[in-house]
Design a protein around this motif. Sequence first.
Motif, short mmCIF file in Angstrom:
data_model
loop_
_atom_site.label_atom_id
_atom_site.label_comp_id
_atom_site.label_asym_id
_atom_site.label_seq_id
_atom_site.Cartn_x
_atom_site.Cartn_y
_atom_site.Cartn_z
N ALA A 193 -111.37 -101.01 94.35
CA ALA A 193 -112.18 -99.80 94.20
C ALA A 193 -111.78 -98.75 95.23
O ALA A 193 -111.67 -97.55 94.92
CB ALA A 193 -113.67 -100.15 94.33
N LEU A 194 -111.55 -99.18 96.48
CA LEU A 194 -111.13 -98.23 97.52
C LEU A 194 -109.76 -97.63 97.19
O LEU A 194 -109.53 -96.42 97.37
CB LEU A 194 -111.09 -98.93 98.87
N ALA A 195 -108.84 -98.48 96.69
CA ALA A 195 -107.51 -97.99 96.35
C ALA A 195 -107.55 -96.99 95.20
O ALA A 195 -106.88 -95.95 95.24
CB ALA A 195 -106.60 -99.16 96.01
N LEU A 196 -108.35 -97.29 94.17
CA LEU A 196 -108.45 -96.37 93.03
C LEU A 196 -109.10 -95.05 93.44
O LEU A 196 -108.69 -93.98 92.99
CB LEU A 196 -109.25 -97.03 91.91
N ARG A 197 -110.11 -95.13 94.29
CA ARG A 197 -110.76 -93.91 94.76
C ARG A 197 -109.79 -93.05 95.57
O ARG A 197 -109.73 -91.81 95.41
CB ARG A 197 -111.98 -94.25 95.59
N ALA A 198 -109.01 -93.70 96.44
CA ALA A 198 -108.03 -92.96 97.22
C ALA A 198 -106.95 -92.34 96.33
O ALA A 198 -106.53 -91.19 96.54
CB ALA A 198 -107.39 -93.88 98.26
N ALA A 199 -106.51 -93.11 95.32
CA ALA A 199 -105.50 -92.58 94.40
C ALA A 199 -106.03 -91.38 93.64
O ALA A 199 -105.32 -90.39 93.41
CB ALA A 199 -105.06 -93.67 93.44
N HIS A 200 -107.31 -91.44 93.23
CA HIS A 200 -107.92 -90.32 92.51
C HIS A 200 -107.98 -89.07 93.39
O HIS A 200 -107.65 -87.97 92.95
CB HIS A 200 -109.32 -90.71 92.05
N ARG A 201 -108.39 -89.25 94.65
CA ARG A 201 -108.55 -88.09 95.54
C ARG A 201 -107.20 -87.53 95.98
O ARG A 201 -107.07 -86.31 96.17
CB ARG A 201 -109.37 -88.50 96.76
N GLN A 202 -106.20 -88.38 96.14
CA GLN A 202 -104.94 -87.91 96.68
C GLN A 202 -103.95 -87.43 95.62
O GLN A 202 -103.09 -86.61 95.93
CB GLN A 202 -104.27 -89.05 97.49
#
Length: 296
Positions: free
Chosen positions: A85-94
């Motif tokens: 979940a943290l990785a997907l959220r970071a990928a979405h924001r970046q």
Amino acid sequence: MPPAADADGAGGVDPTTRIWVVLGSLVSQTAVLTALLYYFGWVRTKTTYGHFGVDTRLLDFSTTDYLLRSLNSVLTPLIVAGFLALALRAAHRQTVLPVITAGDRRRLVTRAVVMARGSAVLLAALVLVGLLAEDRVGASLGSALPLAMIAATGLLGYAEHLSTFTTRAVPDTGPTRVRSLALLILTLVGLLWAVSSYAVHVGREMAADVVASLPSEPELVLYSAERLAVAGPGVTVDEIGQEGSRYRYRYSGLRLLVHTRDRYVLLPAQWERGRDHVYLIPTNGNLRIDLVVHAP
């Protein structure tokens, strides 16, 4: 006229009522969490002892026993889900947000929404085929089915989120709430399914580890006042001729699978599934158990 504030200035809400509401919420959440952990522990335990043909009802495990046995089935999925979940959220924001907020936003977002929905449809079709043809397709896919279900619902929810970047705020209508609720329910069902599947996997691995480690486990020597129908590879029985001894027979070459309040579950040291028996020995005054640790 605004409502009159109560003694603590909270606008008519009694502090005792608020406390009971918070406590009720905590109790209900704890009850749900306990029930889920109990279920996952039961699935893992049932799979492990089922490998030996032992029904968990014969073991009479307590709620605490199942809760403790659920930890190795739940921790890994929770850790993996958290980092994912943290990785997907970071990928979405970046990566996603900078793209859709610059240039031809509508065209890019529309393409992303179409791709997400198309992928979700394919995954949902795979789940349906796996459920309808469980023997031919579902069994071979195994844990991939619940993961595909989670991915499908996640992609649909993400597509709905992306579509808000090209449209004005949409009121929370009935169909919108129903769609969101359906996605949430399907996601939760997929999570429960996935963790249950992982619990079965853990149970099978633990059963295999038990079988592999039987020869190196401490030897259990069983003394009995009466002759028992206990035999198997590596199991020997000796008659005790000592005068005045309470026990007349000694059984060696056994291993302890599990001990409950009223019985021992024993295996031959060279136990093999489908060939050897599992022995349920009641705990009583006519028996004595010794453990012998052999040198490595």
